[in-house]
Design a protein around this motif. Sequence first.
Motif, PDB file in Angstrom:
ATOM      1  N   ALA A  31       0.823  -1.208   0.000  1.00 38.12           N
ATOM      2  CA  ALA A  31       0.000   0.000   0.000  1.00 38.12           C
ATOM      3  C   ALA A  31       0.859   1.261   0.000  1.00 38.12           C
ATOM      4  O   ALA A  31       2.046   1.237   0.359  1.00 38.12           O
ATOM      5  N   THR A  32       0.253   2.361  -0.411  1.00 31.75           N
ATOM      6  CA  THR A  32       0.869   3.685  -0.321  1.00 31.75           C
ATOM      7  C   THR A  32       0.325   4.385   0.914  1.00 31.75           C
ATOM      8  O   THR A  32      -0.871   4.313   1.203  1.00 31.75           O
ATOM      9  N   VAL A  33       1.187   5.058   1.647  1.00 30.47           N
ATOM     10  CA  VAL A  33       0.790   5.761   2.871  1.00 30.47           C
ATOM     11  C   VAL A  33       0.824   7.262   2.620  1.00 30.47           C
ATOM     12  O   VAL A  33       1.818   7.802   2.122  1.00 30.47           O
ATOM     13  N   TYR A  34      -0.262   7.928   2.975  1.00 34.10           N
ATOM     14  CA  TYR A  34      -0.345   9.384   2.847  1.00 34.10           C
ATOM     15  C   TYR A  34      -0.343  10.001   4.239  1.00 34.10           C
ATOM     16  O   TYR A  34      -1.291   9.837   5.002  1.00 34.10           O
ATOM     17  N   LEU A  35       0.754  10.677   4.561  1.00 35.08           N
ATOM     18  CA  LEU A  35       0.899  11.372   5.837  1.00 35.08           C
ATOM     19  C   LEU A  35       0.510  12.824   5.599  1.00 35.08           C
ATOM     20  O   LEU A  35       1.221  13.565   4.911  1.00 35.08           O
ATOM     21  N   ILE A  36      -0.621  13.228   6.162  1.00 32.48           N
ATOM     22  CA  ILE A  36      -1.201  14.524   5.832  1.00 32.48           C
ATOM     23  C   ILE A  36      -1.342  15.390   7.075  1.00 32.48           C
ATOM     24  O   ILE A  36      -1.826  14.943   8.117  1.00 32.48           O
ATOM     25  N   ASN A  37      -0.905  16.645   6.954  1.00 30.87           N
ATOM     26  CA  ASN A  37      -1.085  17.617   8.022  1.00 30.87           C
ATOM     27  C   ASN A  37      -2.046  18.696   7.521  1.00 30.87           C
ATOM     28  O   ASN A  37      -1.715  19.466   6.622  1.00 30.87           O
ATOM     29  N   LEU A  38      -3.248  18.715   8.062  1.00 34.41           N
ATOM     30  CA  LEU A  38      -4.257  19.679   7.642  1.00 34.41           C
ATOM     31  C   LEU A  38      -4.064  20.997   8.381  1.00 34.41           C
ATOM     32  O   LEU A  38      -3.798  21.014   9.580  1.00 34.41           O
ATOM     33  N   TYR A  39      -4.202  22.099   7.661  1.00 38.17           N
ATOM     34  CA  TYR A  39      -4.055  23.414   8.285  1.00 38.17           C
ATOM     35  C   TYR A  39      -5.118  24.361   7.735  1.00 38.17           C
ATOM     36  O   TYR A  39      -5.646  24.173   6.637  1.00 38.17           O
ATOM     37  N   LYS A  40      -5.436  25.377   8.525  1.00 38.51           N
ATOM     38  CA  LYS A  40      -6.394  26.402   8.113  1.00 38.51           C
ATOM     39  C   LYS A  40      -5.658  27.696   7.791  1.00 38.51           C
ATOM     40  O   LYS A  40      -4.781  28.124   8.529  1.00 38.51           O
ATOM     41  N   GLU A  41      -6.035  28.297   6.670  1.00 39.19           N
ATOM     42  CA  GLU A  41      -5.452  29.578   6.288  1.00 39.19           C
ATOM     43  C   GLU A  41      -6.262  30.729   6.861  1.00 39.19           C
ATOM     44  O   GLU A  41      -7.474  30.626   7.025  1.00 39.19           O
ATOM     45  N   PHE A  42      -5.551  31.834   7.165  1.00 36.82           N
ATOM     46  CA  PHE A  42      -6.237  33.070   7.502  1.00 36.82           C
ATOM     47  C   PHE A  42      -6.599  33.792   6.207  1.00 36.82           C
ATOM     48  O   PHE A  42      -6.026  33.538   5.148  1.00 36.82           O
ATOM     49  N   SER A  43      -7.549  34.691   6.276  1.00 39.73           N
ATOM     50  CA  SER A  43      -7.960  35.444   5.091  1.00 39.73           C
ATOM     51  C   SER A  43      -6.812  36.311   4.597  1.00 39.73           C
ATOM     52  O   SER A  43      -6.206  37.068   5.362  1.00 39.73           O
ATOM     53  N   LYS A  44      -6.508  36.194   3.308  1.00 38.55           N
ATOM     54  CA  LYS A  44      -5.438  37.010   2.723  1.00 38.55           C
ATOM     55  C   LYS A  44      -5.838  38.473   2.643  1.00 38.55           C
ATOM     56  O   LYS A  44      -4.995  39.363   2.537  1.00 38.55           O
ATOM     57  N   VAL A  45      -7.137  38.718   2.695  1.00 40.31           N
ATOM     58  CA  VAL A  45      -7.634  40.096   2.644  1.00 40.31           C
ATOM     59  C   VAL A  45      -7.143  40.880   3.857  1.00 40.31           C
ATOM     60  O   VAL A  45      -6.919  42.077   3.810  1.00 40.31           O
ATOM     61  N   ALA A  46      -6.964  40.175   4.946  1.00 35.22           N
ATOM     62  CA  ALA A  46      -6.533  40.835   6.183  1.00 35.22           C
ATOM     63  C   ALA A  46      -5.025  41.079   6.217  1.00 35.22           C
ATOM     64  O   ALA A  46      -4.486  41.506   7.232  1.00 35.22           O
ATOM     65  N   GLY A  47      -4.348  40.810   5.115  1.00 35.69           N
ATOM     66  CA  GLY A  47      -2.913  41.042   5.048  1.00 35.69           C
ATOM     67  C   GLY A  47      -2.102  40.036   5.829  1.00 35.69           C
ATOM     68  O   GLY A  47      -1.040  40.355   6.369  1.00 35.69           O
ATOM     69  N   LEU A  48      -2.602  38.798   5.901  1.00 37.70           N
ATOM     70  CA  LEU A  48      -1.932  37.770   6.702  1.00 37.70           C
ATOM     71  C   LEU A  48      -1.226  36.720   5.842  1.00 37.70           C
ATOM     72  O   LEU A  48      -1.082  35.580   6.249  1.00 37.70           O
ATOM     73  N   THR A  49      -0.784  37.114   4.664  1.00 37.04           N
ATOM     74  CA  THR A  49      -0.113  36.177   3.763  1.00 37.04           C
ATOM     75  C   THR A  49       1.126  35.571   4.413  1.00 37.04           C
ATOM     76  O   THR A  49       1.389  34.368   4.294  1.00 37.04           O
ATOM     77  N   LYS A  50       1.901  36.409   5.110  1.00 36.92           N
ATOM     78  CA  LYS A  50       3.108  35.903   5.761  1.00 36.92           C
ATOM     79  C   LYS A  50       2.763  34.919   6.879  1.00 36.92           C
ATOM     80  O   LYS A  50       3.482  33.949   7.103  1.00 36.92           O
ATOM     81  N   VAL A  51       1.674  35.187   7.581  1.00 37.31           N
ATOM     82  CA  VAL A  51       1.245  34.277   8.637  1.00 37.31           C
ATOM     83  C   VAL A  51       0.862  32.923   8.049  1.00 37.31           C
ATOM     84  O   VAL A  51       1.214  31.872   8.585  1.00 37.31           O
ATOM     85  N   ASN A  52       0.162  32.959   6.913  1.00 31.83           N
ATOM     86  CA  ASN A  52      -0.215  31.717   6.241  1.00 31.83           C
ATOM     87  C   ASN A  52       1.014  30.927   5.829  1.00 31.83           C
ATOM     88  O   ASN A  52       1.040  29.692   5.933  1.00 31.83           O
ATOM     89  N   GLN A  53       2.047  31.626   5.360  1.00 34.84           N
ATOM     90  CA  GLN A  53       3.273  30.955   4.961  1.00 34.84           C
ATOM     91  C   GLN A  53       3.954  30.308   6.158  1.00 34.84           C
ATOM     92  O   GLN A  53       4.476  29.179   6.060  1.00 34.84           O
ATOM     93  N   LEU A  54       3.903  30.980   7.299  1.00 33.61           N
ATOM     94  CA  LEU A  54       4.477  30.408   8.518  1.00 33.61           C
ATOM     95  C   LEU A  54       3.711  29.155   8.950  1.00 33.61           C
ATOM     96  O   LEU A  54       4.311  28.186   9.422  1.00 33.61           O
ATOM     97  N   ILE A  55       2.385  29.176   8.782  1.00 28.31           N
ATOM     98  CA  ILE A  55       1.570  28.011   9.136  1.00 28.31           C
ATOM     99  C   ILE A  55       1.950  26.821   8.269  1.00 28.31           C
ATOM    100  O   ILE A  55       2.086  25.691   8.758  1.00 28.31           O
ATOM    101  N   ILE A  56       2.148  27.065   6.977  1.00 25.09           N
ATOM    102  CA  ILE A  56       2.545  25.997   6.055  1.00 25.09           C
ATOM    103  C   ILE A  56       3.922  25.455   6.447  1.00 25.09           C
ATOM    104  O   ILE A  56       4.145  24.233   6.471  1.00 25.09           O
ATOM    105  N   GLU A  57       4.839  26.358   6.761  1.00 25.52           N
ATOM    106  CA  GLU A  57       6.188  25.933   7.150  1.00 25.52           C
ATOM    107  C   GLU A  57       6.162  25.115   8.439  1.00 25.52           C
ATOM    108  O   GLU A  57       6.880  24.116   8.568  1.00 25.52           O
ATOM    109  N   ASP A  58       5.325  25.529   9.395  1.00 28.34           N
ATOM    110  CA  ASP A  58       5.195  24.762  10.639  1.00 28.34           C
ATOM    111  C   ASP A  58       4.609  23.377  10.368  1.00 28.34           C
ATOM    112  O   ASP A  58       5.020  22.382  10.989  1.00 28.34           O
ATOM    113  N   SER A  59       3.646  23.298   9.450  1.00 33.89           N
ATOM    114  CA  SER A  59       3.043  22.009   9.092  1.00 33.89           C
ATOM    115  C   SER A  59       4.079  21.090   8.456  1.00 33.89           C
ATOM    116  O   SER A  59       4.140  19.899   8.762  1.00 33.89           O
TER     117      SER A  59
END
Length: 264
Positions: A31-59
């Motif tokens: 079998a193939t194993v999928y190790l998945i880390n789910l994360y929620k993005e903040f709204s980019k409208v609020a100017g939180l693009t960098k925060v979203n990138q940090l969340i992805i990096e932490d994941s």
Amino acid sequence: MIKNILVPVSNTAHAVTNLKFAVGLASMNGATVYLINLYKEFSKVAGLTKVNQLIIEDSEAQLNEVLNQVDTQNVEVVARPVKGDSFEGIERLIKLLEIDLILLSPQSIEMDDEVYLGSITGKIVKQTMTPVMIIPGDYLFRKFETILLAFKGGYCEREEALSPVLELAKLFNARLNLLQVHTPDTAQESTDPNWLTMGDSFTETNNATIFQGVLEHFQSNNPDLLCVLRRQRGFFQKLWEKNRVMKKEFFTTKPLLILKADDQ
């Protein structure tokens, strides 16, 4: 066939245990194993693009931390952070990756000694049609010698529902014991004769509750895997109505395979 296994990451230690189990199983059946880390993005409208990138990096960092603690044994492990919540994201991945089995921990966030299934795990079990296996904390993957399949009604609307437990029994050359539990508040239900031929033994029992029936025969069977059928109406009906399951209602220290027996 169990060809695609999903291992969602929440707690790192639990994810290591579940990934080791998934790799052990996949090394036996390809079998193939999928190790998945789910994360929620903040709204980019609020100017939180960098925060979203940090969340992805932490994941990604958490995924790497899990992978670094597991010998993948040449098993194909696909590790990815995926945008989405614990429920919609998993349902989307099930369809996209054609997932055959989900490995979860009893509790993903809650650490309550009185709770068996935490709210997130319980909700995933309740909502998905896909087979789910609950892996106890610190459980080490080993060969299944005996599997106990407990049920109330000996029938399935979905013919493929029993395929995972039958495949595991064959893969491990394990003994498959069938246990039909009757309780006072349920009518006596006959069992499909075809079921009797698929198991190595068949036992009927009358108990005050379904959990008591399983407990009564658990020690004598001493299974390495307990398998139950989840129905809209029937075995464990009331148990799965809630997202959280207390230990006084149901509990096992062995892996628990939950199969969806009907289409509702």
